[in-house]
Design a protein around this motif. Structure first.
Motif, PDB file in Angstrom:
ATOM      1  N   ALA A  83      25.591 -43.001  18.717  1.00 44.48           N
ATOM      2  CA  ALA A  83      25.930 -43.906  17.619  1.00 44.48           C
ATOM      3  C   ALA A  83      24.739 -44.072  16.672  1.00 44.48           C
ATOM      4  N   ARG A  84      23.570 -44.232  17.241  1.00 41.86           N
ATOM      5  CA  ARG A  84      22.370 -44.435  16.410  1.00 41.86           C
ATOM      6  C   ARG A  84      22.069 -43.191  15.583  1.00 41.86           C
ATOM      7  N   SER A  85      22.314 -42.036  16.149  1.00 38.86           N
ATOM      8  CA  SER A  85      22.076 -40.799  15.410  1.00 38.86           C
ATOM      9  C   SER A  85      23.077 -40.672  14.253  1.00 38.86           C
ATOM     10  N   ILE A  86      24.310 -41.093  14.471  1.00 39.32           N
ATOM     11  CA  ILE A  86      25.321 -41.056  13.401  1.00 39.32           C
ATOM     12  C   ILE A  86      24.947 -42.062  12.310  1.00 39.32           C
ATOM     13  N   GLU A  87      24.509 -43.248  12.737  1.00 38.50           N
ATOM     14  CA  GLU A  87      24.123 -44.285  11.763  1.00 38.50           C
ATOM     15  C   GLU A  87      22.952 -43.828  10.909  1.00 38.50           C
ATOM     16  N   ALA A  88      21.982 -43.189  11.569  1.00 37.13           N
ATOM     17  CA  ALA A  88      20.774 -42.768  10.853  1.00 37.13           C
ATOM     18  C   ALA A  88      21.081 -41.733   9.788  1.00 37.13           C
ATOM     19  N   ASP A  89      22.213 -41.062   9.930  1.00 44.41           N
ATOM     20  CA  ASP A  89      22.558 -39.994   9.011  1.00 44.41           C
ATOM     21  C   ASP A  89      23.408 -40.482   7.832  1.00 44.41           C
ATOM     22  N   LEU A  90      23.829 -41.751   7.882  1.00 44.78           N
ATOM     23  CA  LEU A  90      24.700 -42.262   6.827  1.00 44.78           C
ATOM     24  C   LEU A  90      23.894 -42.746   5.629  1.00 44.78           C
ATOM     25  N   PRO A  91      24.493 -42.719   4.413  1.00 43.93           N
ATOM     26  CA  PRO A  91      23.781 -43.257   3.251  1.00 43.93           C
ATOM     27  C   PRO A  91      23.572 -44.764   3.413  1.00 43.93           C
ATOM     28  N   LEU A  92      22.448 -45.251   2.897  1.00 44.56           N
ATOM     29  CA  LEU A  92      22.109 -46.670   3.022  1.00 44.56           C
ATOM     30  C   LEU A  92      23.223 -47.562   2.463  1.00 44.56           C
ATOM     31  N   ALA A  93      23.796 -47.137   1.316  1.00 42.07           N
ATOM     32  CA  ALA A  93      24.817 -47.958   0.650  1.00 42.07           C
ATOM     33  C   ALA A  93      26.006 -48.200   1.584  1.00 42.07           C
ATOM     34  N   THR A  94      26.408 -47.173   2.332  1.00 37.59           N
ATOM     35  CA  THR A  94      27.555 -47.310   3.244  1.00 37.59           C
ATOM     36  C   THR A  94      27.243 -48.325   4.343  1.00 37.59           C
ATOM     37  N   ILE A  95      26.029 -48.227   4.904  1.00 33.45           N
ATOM     38  CA  ILE A  95      25.654 -49.127   5.998  1.00 33.45           C
ATOM     39  C   ILE A  95      25.635 -50.577   5.518  1.00 33.45           C
ATOM     40  N   VAL A  96      24.986 -50.808   4.359  1.00 33.38           N
ATOM     41  CA  VAL A  96      24.861 -52.182   3.843  1.00 33.38           C
ATOM     42  C   VAL A  96      26.240 -52.752   3.552  1.00 33.38           C
ATOM     43  N   LYS A  97      27.085 -51.939   2.881  1.00 38.09           N
ATOM     44  CA  LYS A  97      28.433 -52.390   2.519  1.00 38.09           C
ATOM     45  C   LYS A  97      29.224 -52.797   3.764  1.00 38.09           C
ATOM     46  N   GLN A  98      29.134 -51.958   4.800  1.00 45.40           N
ATOM     47  CA  GLN A  98      29.899 -52.220   6.012  1.00 45.40           C
ATOM     48  C   GLN A  98      29.362 -53.421   6.773  1.00 45.40           C
ATOM     49  N   ARG A  99      28.040 -53.590   6.754  1.00 51.59           N
ATOM     50  CA  ARG A  99      27.450 -54.725   7.478  1.00 51.59           C
ATOM     51  C   ARG A  99      27.834 -56.043   6.810  1.00 51.59           C
ATOM     52  N   VAL A 100      27.828 -56.041   5.476  1.00 56.35           N
ATOM     53  CA  VAL A 100      28.214 -57.262   4.742  1.00 56.35           C
ATOM     54  C   VAL A 100      29.669 -57.582   5.054  1.00 56.35           C
ATOM     55  N   LYS A 101      30.515 -56.516   5.023  1.00 58.58           N
ATOM     56  CA  LYS A 101      31.952 -56.689   5.286  1.00 58.58           C
ATOM     57  C   LYS A 101      32.158 -57.220   6.710  1.00 58.58           C
ATOM     58  N   GLU A 102      31.387 -56.617   7.654  1.00 62.70           N
ATOM     59  CA  GLU A 102      31.505 -56.996   9.065  1.00 62.70           C
ATOM     60  C   GLU A 102      31.152 -58.478   9.257  1.00 62.70           C
ATOM     61  N   LYS A 103      30.053 -58.905   8.613  1.00 60.62           N
ATOM     62  CA  LYS A 103      29.606 -60.300   8.769  1.00 60.62           C
ATOM     63  C   LYS A 103      30.636 -61.255   8.187  1.00 60.62           C
ATOM     64  N   LYS A 104      31.215 -60.831   7.058  1.00 61.48           N
ATOM     65  CA  LYS A 104      32.215 -61.644   6.379  1.00 61.48           C
ATOM     66  C   LYS A 104      33.426 -61.837   7.287  1.00 61.48           C
ATOM     67  N   GLU A 105      33.849 -60.699   7.906  1.00 63.74           N
ATOM     68  CA  GLU A 105      35.028 -60.757   8.783  1.00 63.74           C
ATOM     69  C   GLU A 105      34.749 -61.600  10.021  1.00 63.74           C
ATOM     70  N   ARG A 106      33.522 -61.454  10.552  1.00 65.29           N
ATOM     71  CA  ARG A 106      33.162 -62.195  11.776  1.00 65.29           C
ATOM     72  C   ARG A 106      33.172 -63.701  11.527  1.00 65.29           C
ATOM     73  N   SER A 107      32.723 -64.089  10.323  1.00 68.09           N
ATOM     74  CA  SER A 107      32.657 -65.531  10.022  1.00 68.09           C
ATOM     75  C   SER A 107      33.979 -66.034   9.441  1.00 68.09           C
ATOM     76  N   GLY A 108      34.993 -65.144   9.407  1.00 66.34           N
ATOM     77  CA  GLY A 108      36.311 -65.554   8.911  1.00 66.34           C
ATOM     78  C   GLY A 108      36.302 -65.813   7.422  1.00 66.34           C
TER      79      GLY A 108
END
Lengths: 103, 203
Positions: B57-82
């Motif tokens: 998983a970490r190797s796949i993450e390291a290969d992704l563009p920064l924009a994708t990771i940031v976008k998904q993390r923001v989305k994930e946090k938003k969903e987690r906090s409802g």
């Protein structure tokens, strides 16, 4: 080995594994692993990178009821191997000097 | 762990990423397991020969563009906090003089480092270009000064040769320096990117 150097060397090893014939992921790992440690986690990003750089092209072939993805070395990829070998000659000279050979 | 369990665990670990970013690598791992099965291994042996789910998983993450990771993390946090709570909106607005200025400072700092790296590279090549121009001018000028006397012509010609020689030597030296600087820039970028990749202990 330094991570950057290791990545660079692995990239060339992967290209070299495709020099004689087209190959697929697992076969590349089997061909390269006797010389350098390599796993799926390291190979996949390398294959993506060399494809993006135009050193390798990919295509799929039906095999035992599934698709097997093959990789083919391009002319640019072959040229990259040659370029690496030329660059490495300089490093080997420095290596001989460091080891104290040829004095 | 068998093939299905391994791939499901990997997909679950990367569930916060868009499917199009995950399908490619997961298909690759599935193919590698199938190849090992054809080689005579059992599913458990084939999976055991792969890297752990976390490493994969970490190797796949390291290969992704920064924009994708940031976008998904923001989305994930938003969903987690409802969804974005009103309290967070108020806090974000009230705290904006602090976090906004800090964010701008950090972005400006990263940008400055890049501008400096490129400025150094451009300056180095400008030196080479100037020396090459001076070399050509000196050599041509040498012939130009011939009617004025041998000494001036030779001085000019010699100066031109020295400049041309330096230009050639420095071109190779500066090319190596430029490579190092670009490598440094890449390492810095990877460092910035690593800040946004999910930490191992946070899973």
């Amino acid at each position: 080995m330094d991570a950057q150097l290791r990545r660079g060397v692995l990239e060339i090893c992967v290209l070299k594994a495709l020099e004689k014939q087209d190959s697929y992921g697992y076969q590349i790992i089997k061909d390269v692993s006797p010389y350098v440690q390599i796993s799926e986690s390291t190979l996949y990003p390398i294959l993506k990178r060399v494809c993006a750089a135009g050193y390798v092209t990919e295509y799929s072939v039906a095999h035992n009821g599934r698709l097997r993805r093959y990789y083919r070395l391009t002319e640019a990829g072959a040229a990259r191997i040659g370029e690496f070998l030329r660059e490495w000659e300089d490093i080997m000279r420095a290596y001989s000097f460091i080891k104290g050979e040829g004095r | 762990m068998n093939k299905t369990e391994y791939l499901a665990a990997l997909r679950q670990r990367l569930s916060y990423l868009p499917p199009e970013a995950v399908n490619g690598p997961i298909g690759f791992y599935a193919e590698c397991i199938d190849e090992r099965l054809e080689d005579g291994m059992t599913e458990e042996e084939a999976v055991a020969a792969l890297d752990s789910v976390e490493d994969a998983a970490r190797s796949i993450e390291a290969d992704l563009p920064l924009a994708t990771i940031v976008k998904q993390r923001v989305k994930e946090k938003k969903e987690r906090s409802g969804g974005t709570r009103p309290l967070w909106i108020v806090l974000a607005i009230v705290g904006s003089p602090i976090w906004l200025s800090l964010l701008i400072t950090a972005a400006a700092l990263v940008l400055t480092v890049y501008v400096v790296l490129w400025a150094v590279i451009i300056s180095l090549y400008a030196v080479v270009l100037s020396l090459a121009a001076a070399g050509v001018a000196g050599i041509v000028g040498g012939f130009w000064f011939l009617p004025a006397g041998w000494s001036s012509a030779l001085l000019c010609f010699g100066g031109g040769l020295v400049c041309a020689g330096l230009a050639i030597l420095l071109f190779f030296a500066f090319t190596q320096v430029a490579r190092w600087l670009l490598l440094l820039g890449k390492k810095l970028w990877l460092g910035v990117k690593a800040l946004f990749i999910r930490k191992k202990e946070s899973k």
